[in-house]
Design a protein around this motif. Structure first.
Motif, PDB file in Angstrom:
ATOM      1  N   ARG A   1      40.966  -5.833   8.535  1.00 19.84           N
ATOM      2  CA  ARG A   1      40.751  -4.859   9.243  1.00 19.84           C
ATOM      3  C   ARG A   1      40.413  -5.432  10.777  1.00 19.84           C
ATOM      4  NH1 ARG A   1      38.664   0.480   6.374  1.00 19.84           N
ATOM      5  NH2 ARG A   1      39.498   0.029   4.114  1.00 19.84           N
ATOM      6  N   ASP A   2      39.409  -4.805  11.210  1.00 21.64           N
ATOM      7  CA  ASP A   2      38.949  -5.350  12.610  1.00 21.64           C
ATOM      8  C   ASP A   2      38.006  -6.413  12.477  1.00 21.64           C
ATOM      9  OD1 ASP A   2      36.893  -4.160  11.385  1.00 21.64           O
ATOM     10  OD2 ASP A   2      36.664  -2.622  13.004  1.00 21.64           O
TER      11      ASP A   2
ATOM     12  N   GLU B   1      33.914  -4.570   1.725  1.00 19.33           N
ATOM     13  CA  GLU B   1      35.139  -4.037   2.572  1.00 19.33           C
ATOM     14  C   GLU B   1      36.216  -4.392   1.278  1.00 19.33           C
ATOM     15  OE1 GLU B   1      36.180  -2.425   5.597  1.00 19.33           O
ATOM     16  OE2 GLU B   1      34.412  -1.467   4.966  1.00 19.33           O
TER      17      GLU B   1
ATOM     18  N   GLY C   1      41.708   4.171   5.204  1.00 12.74           N
ATOM     19  CA  GLY C   1      42.617   3.626   6.171  1.00 12.74           C
ATOM     20  C   GLY C   1      43.917   3.831   6.038  1.00 12.74           C
TER      21      GLY C   1
ATOM     22  N   SER D   1      48.225   3.976   9.280  1.00 13.26           N
ATOM     23  CA  SER D   1      47.409   3.238   8.594  1.00 13.26           C
ATOM     24  C   SER D   1      47.906   1.877   9.842  1.00 13.26           C
ATOM     25  CB  SER D   1      47.983   2.551   7.295  1.00 13.26           C
ATOM     26  OG  SER D   1      47.438   1.068   7.003  1.00 13.26           O
TER      27      SER D   1
ATOM     28  N   MET E   1      45.937  -1.232   8.768  1.00 17.60           N
ATOM     29  CA  MET E   1      45.493  -2.349   8.165  1.00 17.60           C
ATOM     30  C   MET E   1      46.573  -3.044   7.342  1.00 17.60           C
ATOM     31  SD  MET E   1      43.746  -0.052   5.210  1.00 17.60           S
ATOM     32  CE  MET E   1      43.435  -1.368   3.888  1.00 17.60           C
TER      33      MET E   1
ATOM     34  N   SER F   1      49.542  -0.856  15.774  1.00 18.81           N
ATOM     35  CA  SER F   1      48.785  -1.907  15.095  1.00 18.81           C
ATOM     36  C   SER F   1      49.666  -3.155  15.281  1.00 18.81           C
ATOM     37  CB  SER F   1      48.608  -1.570  13.756  1.00 18.81           C
ATOM     38  OG  SER F   1      49.892  -1.521  12.911  1.00 18.81           O
TER      39      SER F   1
END
Length: 403
Positions: free
Chosen positions: A140-141, A158, A245, A303, A305, A327
């Motif tokens: 992710r981030d 996570e 997400g 999404s 991710m 993204s």
């Protein structure tokens, strides 16, 4: 050419579908291809491949549960499932193609040593970030992997769970084992941004990019489709609509509140609990999914991710506009067909409210959108690209042995 492929799944998930489709494309091209997979849902054989003698399950309930327990305690797997069978398959192959190697069916260091001892060329497709991180397939981030990991802290649940964060040490072990293969290894990433990240973490390794492609069944469904009727409605699509997400439930509710806009949900679960949405549930039929895309005006892809989502390329290849949150993956894929992402949920709502989805693609028609997408994500082109990599890897290995 004799090729053995390893994957966590046979047909399930994005990596499973991509690997299984390539398996059958290579067999259709006349190559001796076998696929060994970890396990299906419920730690059981995948019923979709029952009766296929060239597809076999490696994992067992005991091995998978033992590896899960080991991962929970020490952050890595401890058992190499069906080692004797795997060793025999590798010995009989000209090339080994490794797909997803995580999630409790393989002991990574043991596998790398086996492959190094075999002397065979290895092509490894990195479908996610597992190789560059100390644990996570989807960071992710989190940017801790750029600094060698070891920063999970409260984020440690996570992705794969672990009691103690050993991600820095695991990452070092993972990379050291990978380098045992030396010049016989070629890494493949299905997107430019993922290849960039792997080159950053593993600058000394050979890394190529080969895009994912439409599977054979979906291509056939598109080719056999009847002329399009008037498109209407908007789709949200994911294997599990309630997975964190994946779907912006607030956007679903906002669209359902708009007069004249219909919303359909494709996948397990219900992210918003609104009876005004049309629920298709999980759609396994490729013909049915192609029909849903061909009948919809747009897919809302929220999404941020995913790495190279098959959902986007399938929708675009059916001429369905994709309204996607920004993204790296969505930006790269939409750019392939001349499109762009929206910058916010508010812009997505405004685009749909005004019916301006085509404007995100320079005003091109659904037919032109489909033509561009099918050319960009051709299954035949993907197969030829992999065959080229196999041949090059075999030639390098042969030259090294001769020297």
């Amino acid at each position: 050419m004799r090729i053995v492929a390893l994957n966590i799944r046979a047909t399930q998930g994005g990596a499973g579908r991509a690997g299984y489709d390539l398996h059958h494309r290579l067999r259709a091209a006349g190559h001796d291809m076998s696929l060994l997979y970890g396990y299906g849902s419920g730690i059981a054989p995948d019923p979709a491949v029952a009766g296929e003698p060239d597809v076999a399950m490696l994992g067992s309930r005991a091995a998978v549960l033992a590896n899960y327990a080991a991962h929970l305690l020490i952050g890595r797997e401890a058992v190499l499932a069906s080692a004797a069978r795997l060793r025999a398959a590798v010995a009989d192959a000209d090339v080994v193609h490794l797909h997803a190697a995580h999630h409790w069916y393989l002991h990574w260091t043991g596998l790398m040593r086996m492959l190094a001892d075999s002397g065979k060329p290895v092509v490894l497709t990195a479908h996610d970030w597992w190789l560059v991180s100390g644990r996570c397939a989807i960071p992710r981030d989190c940017t801790g992997w750029r600094r060698g990991c070891g920063e999970c802290g409260p984020r440690r649940f996570e992705d794969l769970p672990v009691l103690v964060d050993r991600s820095r040490a695991i990452r070092r072990e993972r990379h050291a084992a990978l380098r045992l293969l030396g010049e016989r290894l070629t890494l493949v990433c299905p997107s430019h941004h993922l290849a960039r990240d792997h080159r950053m973490a593993l600058p000394d390794l050979r890394i190529a990019r080969i895009a994912n492609a439409l599977d054979r069944e979906f291509e056939r469904a598109l080719a056999a489709a009847t002329p399009e009727s008037s498109r209407r409605g908007h789709l949200f699509c994911a294997a599990d609509l309630c997975a964190p997400g994946k779907i912006d439930a607030e956007l679903v509710r906002a669209l359902l509140a708009e007069p004249g806009i219909s919303v359909a949900l494709v996948g397990r679960g219900d992210p918003c609990g609104d009876p005004r949405a049309v629920h298709h549930g999980e759609v396994r039929s490729r013909d049915q999914l192609a029909a849903l895309y061909r009948g919809a005006h747009a897919l809302l892809f929220t999404s941020q991710m995913d790495n190279a989502p098959l959902t986007i390329l399938e929708a675009l290849s059916a001429g369905c506009y994709v309204v996607a949150y920004a993204s790296p993956a969505a930006q790269e894929m939409l750019a392939e067909v001349g499109g762009r992402c929206v910058h916010s949920a508010a812009e997505a709502l405004a685009v749909v409210r005004a019916g301006r989805e085509a404007a995100l693609y320079g005003g091109i028609s659904p037919a032109e959108l489909a033509r561009r997408a099918r050319r960009a994500w051709s299954g035949a082109a993907m197969t030829q690209a992999y065959l080229g990599l196999y041949a090059a890897a075999s030639a390098r290995t042969g030259a090294k042995r001769a020297a």
